[in-house]
Design a protein around this motif. Structure first.
Motif, PDB file in Angstrom:
ATOM      1  N   ASP A   1       0.814  -1.206   0.000  1.00 49.90           N
ATOM      2  CA  ASP A   1       0.000   0.000   0.000  1.00 49.90           C
ATOM      3  C   ASP A   1       0.848   1.258   0.000  1.00 49.90           C
ATOM      4  O   ASP A   1       0.462   2.268  -0.587  1.00 49.90           O
ATOM      5  N   TYR A   2       2.021   1.209   0.645  1.00 49.57           N
ATOM      6  CA  TYR A   2       2.917   2.362   0.561  1.00 49.57           C
ATOM      7  C   TYR A   2       3.448   2.501  -0.868  1.00 49.57           C
ATOM      8  O   TYR A   2       3.558   3.614  -1.390  1.00 49.57           O
ATOM      9  N   ASP A   3       3.773   1.400  -1.510  1.00 49.19           N
ATOM     10  CA  ASP A   3       4.221   1.443  -2.907  1.00 49.19           C
ATOM     11  C   ASP A   3       3.122   2.002  -3.810  1.00 49.19           C
ATOM     12  O   ASP A   3       3.393   2.779  -4.731  1.00 49.19           O
ATOM     13  N   ALA A   4       1.866   1.607  -3.528  1.00 45.18           N
ATOM     14  CA  ALA A   4       0.729   2.112  -4.318  1.00 45.18           C
ATOM     15  C   ALA A   4       0.588   3.620  -4.128  1.00 45.18           C
ATOM     16  O   ALA A   4       0.267   4.354  -5.075  1.00 45.18           O
ATOM     17  N   PHE A   5       0.815   4.100  -2.923  1.00 44.42           N
ATOM     18  CA  PHE A   5       0.797   5.537  -2.621  1.00 44.42           C
ATOM     19  C   PHE A   5       1.858   6.265  -3.444  1.00 44.42           C
ATOM     20  O   PHE A   5       1.585   7.298  -4.077  1.00 44.42           O
TER      21      PHE A   5
END
Length: 302
Positions: free
Chosen positions: A131-135
């Protein structure tokens, strides 16, 4: 007793039990799960176990279930922050409560505000990296459409969350049209969370529930109001995009103004953000708030 369904309990157990042994051993809160064999896992997530100990509330009669102590989590700068360490079953119950709340809470944010937190209850994902990568990818994908960005941060975010205001928001939104979650249920959840945090909102290692409650719910009205302020009160901005990961908020801006003239706009936005946060017992971390040209990121968000 805890008003969670067996399907929720099983889904939460599966979410953690399916993690690789190496990952479970890397975190003290998850480490006990690495010691479970297949029989143990099947027993804990079985309907019989759920009905006998979780649904009935009998688990609280066992002192080890209520185990809670201090823990320390290392920040990216090498310093440490205080957190709570829960017994494995209390941790699973905490996550199940978070999942239960997520099923009845529907955020008021406009759909064009992108929000990410550590994990994802919709997809039953318990690890933060995806989810941090998606952000980061979301910001990278939007950079070419904007000229400047404002980066913001909230000081000591988790420890300053007001549980009364958090649960007032849950009640207000979830029960807006009909009773989706009763007052007794809300009270029980709040008291359990108070216990887990030793009187405060808890910071728990790799907890999807704490990140969801803090980000999706507690910051919901804050994002709505800031978005409306920029639309209605900042005519210098032609278009903008808000992208949030927990307490880190980026505001991407397109404008005809140069960076020097944008300082007043920047100050207006940060002052309004600070005022809204103050109503929720939060404060901007001024040392981490900046206004920069998108070109300074060199085409890649870091």
């Amino acid at each position: 007793m805890f008003f969670i369904t067996y399907d929720t309990w099983k889904a939460v157990c599966d979410m953690y039990f399916k993690q690789k042994i190496g990952r479970l051993k890397s975190y003290i809160q998850w480490f006990p799960f690495s010691k479970l064999n297949i029989h143990d896992k099947e027993k804990i997530k079985s309907k019989e176990f759920f009905q006998q100990y979780i649904q009935s509330g009998a688990a609280v009669l066992f002192p080890k279930f209520l185990f809670r102590t201090n823990n320390y989590m290392q920040k990216s700068d090498g310093s440490f922050r205080n957190s709570s360490l829960l017994s494995p079953l209390s941790y699973l119950l905490f996550e199940s409560i978070g999942k239960t709340i997520s099923s009845v809470y529907h955020p008021k944010r406009p759909s064009d505000i992108s929000v990410f937190y550590a994990g994802n209850f919709d997809e039953m994902r318990c690890f933060y990296k995806y989810d941090y990568d998606a952000f980061c990818k979301e910001i990278n994908a939007e950079l070419e459409n904007y000229d400047y960005f404002i980066k913001t941060d909230i000081r000591d975010f988790f420890k300053n969350i007001n549980l009364n205001k958090l649960f007032s928001r849950i009640d207000q939104v979830s029960n807006e049209n009909c009773v989706s979650i009763t007052q007794y249920q809300l009270h029980l959840y709040k008291e359990f969370i108070y216990y887990c945090g030793n009187g405060n909102f808890p910071l728990i290692e790799n907890s999807v529930a704490t990140s969801y409650l803090a980000t999706i719910i507690y910051l919901d009205d804050i994002d709505v109001r800031l978005n409306e302020f920029i639309i209605n009160k900042i005519p210098e901005i032609k278009s903008f995009k808000m992208v949030r990961y927990v307490d880190d908020l980026y505001i991407l801006i397109q404008t005809d103004q140069n960076c020097g003239n944008l300082n007043n706009v920047f100050n207006d936005i940060i002052n309004e953000y600070s005022s809204i946060l103050y109503e929720y017992d939060l404060a901007v971390n001024s040392s981490k708030v900046t206004l920069k040209k998108v070109s300074e990121l060199n085409g890649a968000f870091l």
